[in-house]
Structure formats: C-alpha cells, structure tokens
Design a protein around this motif. Structure first.
Motif, PDB file in Angstrom:
ATOM      1  N   VAL A 244      40.067 -26.995-104.835  1.00 58.53           N
ATOM      2  CA  VAL A 244      39.460 -28.609-104.480  1.00 58.53           C
ATOM      3  C   VAL A 244      40.048 -29.425-103.069  1.00 58.53           C
ATOM      4  O   VAL A 244      39.413 -30.396-102.980  1.00 58.53           O
ATOM      5  CB  VAL A 244      39.660 -29.272-105.608  1.00 58.53           C
ATOM      6  CG1 VAL A 244      38.743 -29.034-106.858  1.00 58.53           C
ATOM      7  CG2 VAL A 244      40.983 -29.621-105.980  1.00 58.53           C
ATOM      8  N   THR A 245      40.963 -28.762-102.592  1.00 54.98           N
ATOM      9  CA  THR A 245      41.665 -29.328-101.504  1.00 54.98           C
ATOM     10  C   THR A 245      41.125 -28.812-100.066  1.00 54.98           C
ATOM     11  O   THR A 245      40.793 -27.695-100.179  1.00 54.98           O
ATOM     12  CB  THR A 245      43.177 -29.058-101.455  1.00 54.98           C
ATOM     13  OG1 THR A 245      43.702 -29.567-103.057  1.00 54.98           O
ATOM     14  CG2 THR A 245      44.073 -29.495-100.377  1.00 54.98           C
ATOM     15  N   PRO A 246      41.081 -29.700 -98.975  1.00 57.94           N
ATOM     16  CA  PRO A 246      41.757 -31.073 -99.157  1.00 57.94           C
ATOM     17  C   PRO A 246      40.610 -32.358 -99.380  1.00 57.94           C
ATOM     18  O   PRO A 246      41.053 -33.448 -99.613  1.00 57.94           O
ATOM     19  CB  PRO A 246      41.887 -31.135 -97.676  1.00 57.94           C
ATOM     20  CG  PRO A 246      40.558 -30.439 -96.878  1.00 57.94           C
ATOM     21  CD  PRO A 246      40.525 -29.312 -97.810  1.00 57.94           C
ATOM     22  N   TYR A 247      39.142 -32.066 -99.765  1.00 59.08           N
ATOM     23  CA  TYR A 247      38.299 -32.943 -99.600  1.00 59.08           C
ATOM     24  C   TYR A 247      38.277 -33.676-100.960  1.00 59.08           C
ATOM     25  O   TYR A 247      37.971 -34.904-101.223  1.00 59.08           O
ATOM     26  CB  TYR A 247      37.007 -32.774 -99.277  1.00 59.08           C
ATOM     27  CG  TYR A 247      37.108 -32.303 -97.764  1.00 59.08           C
ATOM     28  CD1 TYR A 247      37.000 -33.220 -96.867  1.00 59.08           C
ATOM     29  CD2 TYR A 247      36.757 -30.983 -97.509  1.00 59.08           C
ATOM     30  CE1 TYR A 247      37.082 -32.882 -95.510  1.00 59.08           C
ATOM     31  CE2 TYR A 247      36.721 -30.519 -96.112  1.00 59.08           C
ATOM     32  CZ  TYR A 247      36.921 -31.607 -95.192  1.00 59.08           C
ATOM     33  OH  TYR A 247      37.266 -31.113 -93.636  1.00 59.08           O
ATOM     34  N   LEU A 248      38.523 -32.987-102.208  1.00 55.30           N
ATOM     35  CA  LEU A 248      38.250 -33.341-103.584  1.00 55.30           C
ATOM     36  C   LEU A 248      39.593 -33.064-104.453  1.00 55.30           C
ATOM     37  O   LEU A 248      39.200 -32.950-105.645  1.00 55.30           O
ATOM     38  CB  LEU A 248      37.121 -32.798-104.243  1.00 55.30           C
ATOM     39  CG  LEU A 248      35.586 -33.106-103.306  1.00 55.30           C
ATOM     40  CD1 LEU A 248      34.735 -32.230-104.122  1.00 55.30           C
ATOM     41  CD2 LEU A 248      35.229 -34.486-103.514  1.00 55.30           C
ATOM     42  N   THR A 249      40.574 -33.256-103.875  1.00 54.40           N
ATOM     43  CA  THR A 249      41.843 -32.827-104.366  1.00 54.40           C
ATOM     44  C   THR A 249      42.108 -33.842-105.790  1.00 54.40           C
ATOM     45  O   THR A 249      42.478 -32.922-106.982  1.00 54.40           O
ATOM     46  CB  THR A 249      43.206 -33.342-103.751  1.00 54.40           C
ATOM     47  OG1 THR A 249      43.016 -32.490-102.260  1.00 54.40           O
ATOM     48  CG2 THR A 249      44.302 -32.751-104.286  1.00 54.40           C
ATOM     49  N   ALA A 250      41.597 -34.985-105.875  1.00 53.11           N
ATOM     50  CA  ALA A 250      41.778 -35.775-107.223  1.00 53.11           C
ATOM     51  C   ALA A 250      40.955 -35.224-108.249  1.00 53.11           C
ATOM     52  O   ALA A 250      41.121 -35.772-109.327  1.00 53.11           O
ATOM     53  CB  ALA A 250      41.592 -37.298-106.667  1.00 53.11           C
ATOM     54  N   LEU A 251      39.853 -34.428-107.976  1.00 50.11           N
ATOM     55  CA  LEU A 251      39.092 -34.014-108.881  1.00 50.11           C
ATOM     56  C   LEU A 251      39.618 -32.775-109.636  1.00 50.11           C
ATOM     57  O   LEU A 251      38.962 -32.114-110.373  1.00 50.11           O
ATOM     58  CB  LEU A 251      37.502 -33.852-108.532  1.00 50.11           C
ATOM     59  CG  LEU A 251      36.942 -34.887-107.982  1.00 50.11           C
ATOM     60  CD1 LEU A 251      35.524 -34.638-107.639  1.00 50.11           C
ATOM     61  CD2 LEU A 251      36.852 -36.069-109.171  1.00 50.11           C
ATOM     62  N   GLY A 252      40.867 -32.017-108.994  1.00 51.65           N
ATOM     63  CA  GLY A 252      41.422 -30.987-109.576  1.00 51.65           C
ATOM     64  C   GLY A 252      42.667 -31.279-110.525  1.00 51.65           C
ATOM     65  O   GLY A 252      42.964 -32.383-110.623  1.00 51.65           O
TER      66      GLY A 252
END
Length: 379
Positions: A244-252
C-alpha cells in the motif's frame, strides 16, 4: 437512488477515476522537451513516452489501491502472507507445505540425524533449538483458519524424532506461550521473526536446560549486561505482501515498534573477563540468530554466562550454514565443545536445493551410513 448510495458512488468515482486521472497528468507538469528533436520522425513522442514511463504513478497507485481493498475488505494479502487479527501477519510458509514435497520432512529428519551423528563421531554434542512457528505461538491471532495438518505436526514430529536420536532438543513452546504479553510481544506483528524480548525469553529457557544437561562446562563464569536501546519503527518483511506504500500507507497494517537490545561484557566479571575456562560454543542457525536486531546471540551469552561464536547466516535456511561451518577452516582447526543449532520448525518441510549442502551429504554418505549402522539405524 438513496443519498447514502449517491455518496458512495461519488466517492468511488473520485477514487477510481478522478484521482488516477489527475495523477496521470502530473508527469506532464515537469516535462521539458529537448532542444533538438524531430517531431516528424517521432523523436518528441518517444522522449515524452520515456519521461512518462519514469514518472507515471497510476500503475503504482493501482497496485496500492488493490492491496488496500484486499486487506481492508477481504482480509487478504498477496500470496506469501496470511492476514490475522489485530494487524498480525504470518508467513504462508507456516500454513501450507510446498507443492510436490511429500517426502521432504522425512528427508530433512534424516539430514538432521546425519549431521548430529557426524558431530557426535568427533565428540561434539549438539543442542537442537527448534523455534516454534509464530502461528503456533500466537494461534489466538489467526483469523482465517489454522495451518494445514502437515504443518501443525512439524513441531511435535521433530521433537519426537530427535529425542529418539539422544540429542538435547528443549521443548519451550509452553514456556513461550506462558510469557506472552500484549505490551511486550514475543514476535513482531509484521515480521516473520521474533522481537528482542522473544529472543531473550527463548534464550533464557534454552540456557536453563543446556546448563543442566552439560554441567561439566564452566557456565556462568562471564558476566554480560543487556541494555535497551532507543525504540524504533520496524517495517517487517511481511508488509511486502500488502503493497500500500507510498500512496495508501495509512490503509495498511501499522509497522511495529520495537526496542532493540545490546548485550556487552560487564566491566567487572567473576574471576576475570571469562572466569578461567570458557566453553567453546558455536551458534549455527538462520536469520533468527544472525540478524543483530533480535540480539539472540547476546541473550544466549548472558543467560549461559559464556562467550560463543556465531556463524549463523540469513536467507539460507538452517542446513546451509551448518554445512558451511563443518567445511570451514575454523571448524577443522578449532573444533567446538558444543554446537547450538537454531532451527525454525517450518524449514523441516522446505526442500533443500543447495548444491553445496547436497554435495556434502553425498560426500559423507558412506561415512554416515557406517555411523548409522553402529547406532542401529537412523529412524
């Protein structure tokens, strides 16, 4: 269409269409055409295409988006990892045996017996330190079923087989489970490996049985001190299966926080630095022993009260470092008094395809067969 459904549709449109569309235009902002290009010959198009290939983020964003959807909606990771509860991840190697490897467990048990016999022939005892699978220790964190029956049988099977070979193989599973703590876990949530605390607990329980079994050694003659270092964020190896990195790191899954340990000789020790005779102990094993982040060798030194040589290696399983050590000049010129062999249980089912390892067994096959016959056969 209801109001909630409209909001969901708009959100989906923004995420799936507008966001990738805007990201697709982003590379054009920083594009500068070369001074000498021939548009008719297609030079400008090729140069722009090359720039786009280097800068275009939509493909990576799509990978991140699909990984986030799989993790959050379906509780899944890419092949290679298994998603558990409360952010816990597990390697799939602890759940499923490799395909077409039905006879590998028995073959590896034979290899263990041969290696032990080879060392025993030279008067060198072996302690097989079997590391229970993370999925076994933290079975309560599993979400989508247990490991395959063959994998569940590995730990008791290796203990039963090796005990029959008169090798010390301490069973510390219950001891590890008894010391589980939510505040200080024994294994990392996002990594295959144990925490420094888990390595310390394992080393302490191993050391208790080692010192009782080999009392003639001068244990506890050297003093070591372990200090905690600054806590640090740790992105475990299992996060690679939820990209999910780098764009959606918070969702992992969130990375682990761990407190590394550092073990050093004390300034003042009983009877001098090593208190007279020091057991010549060699630690052989995998990344559980080799990686300094876990400080497993330091924990063993402290709980044994003795120095040791660490020849463990990362990325090669338990057999290759052992064979490399047995072939080494150091082993020939300075044979150990005791070998501690760290062996993660999941490797019992993994195939051995190293030419170096297989070649060693072929070279010593006749010698090992003779030893086996004198011992009444390898079980």
């Amino acid at each position: 269409m209801s109001k909630a459904a409209k909001h969901l549709t708009v959100t989906a449109f923004i995420v799936i269409v507008l966001v990738p569309g805007l990201m697709a235009l982003a590379p054009l902002k920083n594009y500068e055409a070369p001074e000498q290009v021939d548009p008719i010959a297609g030079d400008l198009a090729r140069d722009l295409e090359a720039h786009y290939d280097q800068s275009f983020p939509v493909r990576e964003f799509g990978t991140n988006l699909w990984a986030a959807i799989r993790y959050n909606l379906f509780g899944e990771a890419r092949k290679g990892a298994v998603v558990g509860r409360e952010g816990w991840l597990f390697t799939a190697e602890e759940f499923y045996p490799p395909p077409n490897q039905s006879g590998e467990v028995e073959a590896n048990l034979q290899r263990i017996a041969h290696l032990v016999a080879y060392l025993e022939q030279q008067g060198i005892p072996v302690v097989l330190m079997v590391v229970p699978a993370k999925a076994r220790v933290y079975e309560d964190k599993l979400a989508n079923g247990k490991p395959a029956p063959q994998m569940q049988s590995l730990y008791p099977r290796i203990l039963q087989h090796v005990e029959g070979e008169q090798v010390l193989v301490p069973d510390v599973l219950e001891g590890l489970q008894a010391e589980k703590s939510a505040e200080a876990p024994l294994f990392l949530k996002t990594d295959t490996h144990w925490t420094p605390r888990g390595a310390d607990v394992f080393a302490r329980q191993m050391a208790e049985q080692i010192t009782k079994t080999f009392p003639s050694q001068d244990w506890h003659q050297a003093e070591y001190i372990t200090r905690e270092r600054e806590p640090q964020s740790h992105r475990g190896d299992l996060l690679n299966f939820i990209p999910v990195t780098p764009y959606l790191t918070a969702l992992g899954p969130e990375p682990d926080w761990m407190t590394p340990h550092l073990t050093e000789p004390a300034e003042a020790t009983t009877g001098g630095l090593f208190g007279g005779k020091t057991p010549r102990v060699t630690l052989v094993g995998t990344s559980y022993s080799a990686n300094p982040l876990w400080n497993f060798d330091g924990a063993l030194r402290q709980h044994l009260g003795a120095d040791l040589i660490n020849v463990a290696d990362e990325g090669h399983g338990p057999f290759e470092p052992m064979v490399a050590y047995l072939r080494s000049q150091d082993f020939r010129e300075y044979p150990p008094e005791l070998v501690l062999w760290e062996f993660p249980e999941r490797y019992l089912v993994q195939p051995v395809d190293s030419e170096s390892v297989l070649g060693w067994f072929e070279q010593t096959e006749e010698q090992m067969a003779n030893i086996s016959n004198r011992r009444g056969g390898v079980k």
